[in-house]
Scaffold this motif. Structure first.
Motif, PDB file in Angstrom:
ATOM      1  N   HIS A  11      -2.309   5.077 -17.714  1.00 36.60           N
ATOM      2  CA  HIS A  11      -1.956   5.251 -16.301  1.00 36.60           C
ATOM      3  C   HIS A  11      -0.744   4.422 -15.918  1.00 36.60           C
ATOM      4  O   HIS A  11      -0.539   4.094 -14.744  1.00 36.60           O
ATOM      5  N   PRO A  14       1.766   6.409 -13.395  1.00 33.94           N
ATOM      6  CA  PRO A  14       1.276   6.509 -12.011  1.00 33.94           C
ATOM      7  C   PRO A  14       1.232   5.160 -11.312  1.00 33.94           C
ATOM      8  O   PRO A  14       1.554   5.053 -10.119  1.00 33.94           O
ATOM      9  N   LEU A  15       0.844   4.087 -12.044  1.00 29.16           N
ATOM     10  CA  LEU A  15       0.779   2.766 -11.440  1.00 29.16           C
ATOM     11  C   LEU A  15       2.169   2.272 -11.046  1.00 29.16           C
ATOM     12  O   LEU A  15       2.351   1.673  -9.975  1.00 29.16           O
ATOM     13  N   VAL A  18       3.194   4.178  -7.917  1.00 22.19           N
ATOM     14  CA  VAL A  18       2.525   3.664  -6.720  1.00 22.19           C
ATOM     15  C   VAL A  18       3.121   2.330  -6.307  1.00 22.19           C
ATOM     16  O   VAL A  18       3.385   2.071  -5.123  1.00 22.19           O
ATOM     17  N   ALA A  21       6.447   2.878  -4.692  1.00 17.41           N
ATOM     18  CA  ALA A  21       6.304   3.432  -3.340  1.00 17.41           C
ATOM     19  C   ALA A  21       5.923   2.351  -2.341  1.00 17.41           C
ATOM     20  O   ALA A  21       6.429   2.326  -1.213  1.00 17.41           O
ATOM     21  N   VAL A  22       5.029   1.438  -2.754  1.00 16.88           N
ATOM     22  CA  VAL A  22       4.624   0.347  -1.859  1.00 16.88           C
ATOM     23  C   VAL A  22       5.807  -0.558  -1.555  1.00 16.88           C
ATOM     24  O   VAL A  22       6.020  -0.976  -0.405  1.00 16.88           O
ATOM     25  N   TYR A  25       8.185   1.287   0.791  1.00 16.46           N
ATOM     26  CA  TYR A  25       7.611   1.356   2.136  1.00 16.46           C
ATOM     27  C   TYR A  25       7.736   0.012   2.840  1.00 16.46           C
ATOM     28  O   TYR A  25       8.067  -0.063   4.037  1.00 16.46           O
TER      29      TYR A  25
END
Length: 226
Positions: A11, A14-15, A18, A21-22, A25
């Motif tokens: 994973h 995907p990690l 993410v 994205a954090v 943001y």
């Protein structure tokens, strides 16, 4: 060890996505939103209204949805003050807004609001110049049914002031109200909703008045003591 690291390896992408994205943001919320808000507000005021706008600071927390604006001053091109405030503190509730199907704000608190209203010799109010000029080529706006649904946990004004000058009279009439305090709790634009409020103000000569009671937006009505 392999049993622990194998799921992480599987994973990994995907990690990383993410995590990226954090980070994006967070950067956009803490730094991007304040920068865009300031630059776009100044640009709009200068180009569309022909005024001067100064903002000392803007802070936004994308996790608490809290906005704070410090030191806002709106002036005419010659530097004549129109309005401004020391602080504006707003906290939005996006999840509550989603479930309530209304714009829900936990609170909106304004400190040190200053408004300078002037009626010139021709009878024109200076604050009306804050309305953006209409575009003659724009299509007519569609009529809407009802007022947007808005809810405030608290709407408060502290240490505000209002100065008014009527230049249609000779000599000109001048009045200043300060300090002005206003508190409105559990405000809603829902039909027949009674919003409780409290308003106090004083003149420079020491005259004071208070206004307490409740009012509704739909229909527009008020009752209380003055």
């Amino acid at each position: 060890m392999d049993a622990l690291t194998r799921p992480l390896q599987q994973h990994r992408k995907p990690l990383i996505a993410v995590g990226a994205a954090v980070v994006l943001y967070t950067l956009a919320g803490f730094w991007g939103v304040p920068y865009l808000a300031r630059t776009q507000a100044v640009k709009f005021v200068e180009q569309s209204l022909g005024k001067q706008l100064e903002i000392t600071g803007i802070r936004f927390n994308p996790y608490r949805f809290r906005l704070r604006i410090d030191g806002l001053a709106l002036r005419e091109q010659d530097g004549t003050p129109l309005l401004g405030f020391d602080t504006l503190d707003l906290n939005a509730e996006p999840l509550k807004s989603l479930f309530a199907r209304a714009w829900v704000l936990d609170y909106l608190r304004i400190g040190g609001l200053k408004v300078a209203a002037v009626l010139d010799p021709e009878g024109q109010l200076n604050l009306l110049s804050l309305k953006p000029p209409s575009d003659p080529d724009a299509a007519a706006p569609e009529t809407t049914s009802g007022i947007p649904r808005i809810r405030f946990g608290e709407l408060a004004l502290q240490d505000g002031s209002l100065s008014f000058e009527d230049q249609t009279r000779q000599p000109a009439f001048a009045l200043e109200l300060a300090p002005i305090s206003f508190t409105l709790r559990d405000f809603s634009t829902a039909v027949d909703y009674q919003n409780a409020y409290q308003f106090t103000a004083a003149t420079a000569s020491g005259e004071t008045f208070t206004w307490n009671g409740a009012f509704s937006v739909q229909p527009l009505a008020s009752n209380g003591t003055f």
